[in-house]
Design a protein around this motif. Sequence first.
Motif, PDB file in Angstrom:
ATOM      1  N   ARG A 140       2.983  -1.703  -0.992  1.00  0.00           N
ATOM      2  CA  ARG A 140       3.579  -0.710   0.027  1.00  0.00           C
ATOM      3  C   ARG A 140       2.621  -0.476   1.185  1.00  0.00           C
ATOM      4  N   PRO A 141       3.354  -0.667   2.510  1.00  0.00           N
ATOM      5  CA  PRO A 141       2.294  -0.227   3.404  1.00  0.00           C
ATOM      6  C   PRO A 141       1.415   1.087   3.474  1.00  0.00           C
ATOM      7  N   SER A 142       0.172   1.055   3.978  1.00  0.00           N
ATOM      8  CA  SER A 142      -0.401   2.203   3.938  1.00  0.00           C
ATOM      9  C   SER A 142       0.164   3.471   4.264  1.00  0.00           C
ATOM     10  N   THR A 143      -0.433   4.584   3.774  1.00  0.00           N
ATOM     11  CA  THR A 143       0.206   5.977   3.801  1.00  0.00           C
ATOM     12  C   THR A 143       0.545   6.262   5.094  1.00  0.00           C
ATOM     13  N   SER A 144      -0.021   6.180   6.140  1.00  0.00           N
ATOM     14  CA  SER A 144       0.502   6.435   7.675  1.00  0.00           C
ATOM     15  C   SER A 144       1.704   6.103   8.085  1.00  0.00           C
ATOM     16  N   TRP A 145       2.149   4.929   7.377  1.00  0.00           N
ATOM     17  CA  TRP A 145       3.154   4.358   7.674  1.00  0.00           C
ATOM     18  C   TRP A 145       4.573   4.843   6.783  1.00  0.00           C
ATOM     19  N   ASP A 146       4.175   5.504   5.592  1.00  0.00           N
ATOM     20  CA  ASP A 146       5.353   5.986   4.781  1.00  0.00           C
ATOM     21  C   ASP A 146       6.303   6.756   5.105  1.00  0.00           C
ATOM     22  N   ALA A 147       5.848   7.676   6.337  1.00  0.00           N
ATOM     23  CA  ALA A 147       6.866   8.618   6.786  1.00  0.00           C
ATOM     24  C   ALA A 147       7.627   7.728   7.883  1.00  0.00           C
ATOM     25  N   ARG A 148       7.352   6.577   8.431  1.00  0.00           N
ATOM     26  CA  ARG A 148       8.114   6.131   9.201  1.00  0.00           C
ATOM     27  C   ARG A 148       9.375   5.118   8.648  1.00  0.00           C
ATOM     28  N   VAL A 149       9.514   5.244   7.448  1.00  0.00           N
ATOM     29  CA  VAL A 149      10.471   4.357   6.598  1.00  0.00           C
ATOM     30  C   VAL A 149      11.329   5.300   5.881  1.00  0.00           C
ATOM     31  N   ASP A 150      12.661   4.846   5.725  1.00  0.00           N
ATOM     32  CA  ASP A 150      13.406   5.612   4.778  1.00  0.00           C
ATOM     33  C   ASP A 150      13.437   5.306   3.447  1.00  0.00           C
ATOM     34  N   ASP A 151      14.286   6.042   2.686  1.00  0.00           N
ATOM     35  CA  ASP A 151      14.223   5.705   1.197  1.00  0.00           C
ATOM     36  C   ASP A 151      14.614   4.401   0.828  1.00  0.00           C
ATOM     37  N   GLY A 152      15.322   3.487   1.608  1.00  0.00           N
ATOM     38  CA  GLY A 152      15.514   2.212   1.272  1.00  0.00           C
ATOM     39  C   GLY A 152      14.233   1.242   1.202  1.00  0.00           C
ATOM     40  N   PHE A 153      13.258   1.650   1.260  1.00  0.00           N
ATOM     41  CA  PHE A 153      11.925   0.916   1.436  1.00  0.00           C
ATOM     42  C   PHE A 153      11.664   0.485  -0.186  1.00  0.00           C
ATOM     43  N   GLU A 154      11.345  -0.678  -0.462  1.00  0.00           N
ATOM     44  CA  GLU A 154      11.061  -0.738  -1.631  1.00  0.00           C
ATOM     45  C   GLU A 154       9.822  -1.939  -1.634  1.00  0.00           C
ATOM     46  N   ASP A 155       9.108  -1.561  -2.896  1.00  0.00           N
ATOM     47  CA  ASP A 155       7.839  -2.330  -3.211  1.00  0.00           C
ATOM     48  C   ASP A 155       8.070  -3.873  -3.450  1.00  0.00           C
ATOM     49  N   ILE A 156       7.168  -4.629  -3.186  1.00  0.00           N
ATOM     50  CA  ILE A 156       7.061  -6.004  -3.540  1.00  0.00           C
ATOM     51  C   ILE A 156       6.614  -6.193  -4.957  1.00  0.00           C
ATOM     52  N   GLY A 157       7.416  -6.536  -5.801  1.00  0.00           N
ATOM     53  CA  GLY A 157       6.760  -6.877  -7.188  1.00  0.00           C
ATOM     54  C   GLY A 157       5.961  -7.973  -7.404  1.00  0.00           C
ATOM     55  N   GLY A 158       5.708  -8.396  -8.396  1.00  0.00           N
ATOM     56  CA  GLY A 158       5.071  -9.722  -8.930  1.00  0.00           C
ATOM     57  C   GLY A 158       3.385  -9.773  -8.786  1.00  0.00           C
ATOM     58  N   THR A 159       2.838 -10.619  -9.371  1.00  0.00           N
ATOM     59  CA  THR A 159       1.072 -10.720  -9.091  1.00  0.00           C
ATOM     60  C   THR A 159       0.962 -11.222  -7.762  1.00  0.00           C
ATOM     61  N   ILE A 160      -0.159 -10.929  -7.412  1.00  0.00           N
ATOM     62  CA  ILE A 160      -0.620 -11.504  -5.936  1.00  0.00           C
ATOM     63  C   ILE A 160      -1.996 -12.275  -6.146  1.00  0.00           C
ATOM     64  N   PHE A 161      -1.865 -13.381  -5.270  1.00  0.00           N
ATOM     65  CA  PHE A 161      -2.846 -14.177  -5.165  1.00  0.00           C
ATOM     66  C   PHE A 161      -3.403 -14.456  -3.895  1.00  0.00           C
ATOM     67  N   THR A 162      -4.619 -14.587  -3.714  1.00  0.00           N
ATOM     68  CA  THR A 162      -4.994 -14.969  -2.082  1.00  0.00           C
ATOM     69  C   THR A 162      -6.053 -16.191  -2.384  1.00  0.00           C
ATOM     70  N   ASN A 163      -6.139 -16.936  -1.137  1.00  0.00           N
ATOM     71  CA  ASN A 163      -6.750 -18.255  -0.908  1.00  0.00           C
ATOM     72  C   ASN A 163      -7.156 -18.154   0.355  1.00  0.00           C
ATOM     73  N   ASN A 164      -8.119 -17.898   0.851  1.00  0.00           N
ATOM     74  CA  ASN A 164      -8.458 -18.054   2.429  1.00  0.00           C
ATOM     75  C   ASN A 164      -7.180 -17.360   3.204  1.00  0.00           C
ATOM     76  N   ALA A 165      -6.656 -18.415   3.969  1.00  0.00           N
ATOM     77  CA  ALA A 165      -5.487 -17.888   4.808  1.00  0.00           C
ATOM     78  C   ALA A 165      -4.039 -17.836   4.132  1.00  0.00           C
ATOM     79  N   LEU A 166      -4.259 -17.925   2.591  1.00  0.00           N
ATOM     80  CA  LEU A 166      -3.048 -17.862   2.106  1.00  0.00           C
ATOM     81  C   LEU A 166      -2.752 -16.701   1.216  1.00  0.00           C
ATOM     82  N   LEU A 167      -1.738 -15.882   1.286  1.00  0.00           N
ATOM     83  CA  LEU A 167      -1.527 -14.720   0.488  1.00  0.00           C
ATOM     84  C   LEU A 167      -0.150 -15.037  -0.194  1.00  0.00           C
ATOM     85  N   ARG A 168      -0.248 -15.018  -1.473  1.00  0.00           N
ATOM     86  CA  ARG A 168       1.033 -15.534  -2.289  1.00  0.00           C
ATOM     87  C   ARG A 168       1.402 -14.429  -3.260  1.00  0.00           C
TER      88      ARG A 168
END
Length: 263
Positions: A140-168
Motif C-alpha cells: 500500500r503506498p506510503s502513509t502520506s498518500w493514504d488520506a488521498r484515496v478512498d475506502d476502495g483502495f486494496e493492497d496487492i497480495g502475494g509474494t514480492i520478488f526483485t531482480n535489478n530493474a524487475l519488480l514481480r
Amino acid sequence: PARPIARIRVSGSIFPELVYGFAVTVHNPLAATAQGGREWRLRLRDPSGQETAASEQKAVFAFGAPDPFELREALAPAIPTLDEAAATLAPGFAVGLADARPNAFTQATSFFVLPVNVTGELRVFAPEGFEWLGGSIVRRPSTSWDARVDDGFEDIGGTIFTNNALLRFAPVELFAGVRYGFSATIYVPFFSPTTSRAAFTFDIAEPGNVSRGTGVGAVVPSTPVRALVDATVHATTRLPGAATSLLLRVRLATPVASPGALY
C-alpha cells in the motif's frame, strides 16, 4: 500479405558513434498470429542493396520487458501524476518519484486501476539503469498518500520478488475498478536511458501464458533524471597567477525550478 519490413531511404552519410532515430506506424498483429517468435532487428544496406551493418542483438523496447512487446487483451492508459490517479477510479497506471536526482535512492509510488478482472503475476519493469531495492516494497503506498484515496483502495497480495530493474508480485486475483498500488525504494541512475524506452512497463498475465494475448499491459513514461547533458568551460587566459574570466556553458536534461541553483 505485406511483408513485415520497413525500408527508410537516407540522403547523406551516416557516421559512427552518433545517435540516429526514426518513427514508423505499424499495425499490431492479432494475438493468435503473433506467436512466431520473430524479433525486431535493424539492418543497414548500401545503395546497391548489400548489407553493411546490422544490430548484434534484437531491438530493445523496454529494458528487460517482454519482447518486442507482448500483445494484451486490455491496455490501460498512463496517468500523468499521482494526484490525478488518486482522484479517479478510471482505468490507468501512474508512477511518481519522490526525487529524480541522479545516483541516489528515492521513493517510487504507483497507483493503478484495471479495466478488466485478471488473475496473474504483476511485473513492473523499471527503465534501464533504475534498480528496485529488495525488501523495501510496501503493498500500500506510503502513509502520506493514504488520506488521498478512498475506502476502495486494496493492497496487492502475494509474494514480492526483485531482480535489478524487475519488480514481480506472485500470482494474485485483481479486480477491475479497484485502486491498487505500492511504494518501493528505487535507485536512480546518472542519466535517463538513451538506448531503451524511458518508461515503466506494467505487465499482468498468467504465469506460463505471458505471450498468448491475455492479461493487461501499460507503459508509463518515467520522470526524467535531473542531470547535465554536457558542460564546457572557457577561460580568457591560462597564464599562471593571472586573473582570468571564466565562461561556463551547461546543457540540462531537465528544467531548474525557480528559485533554484546549479552547484
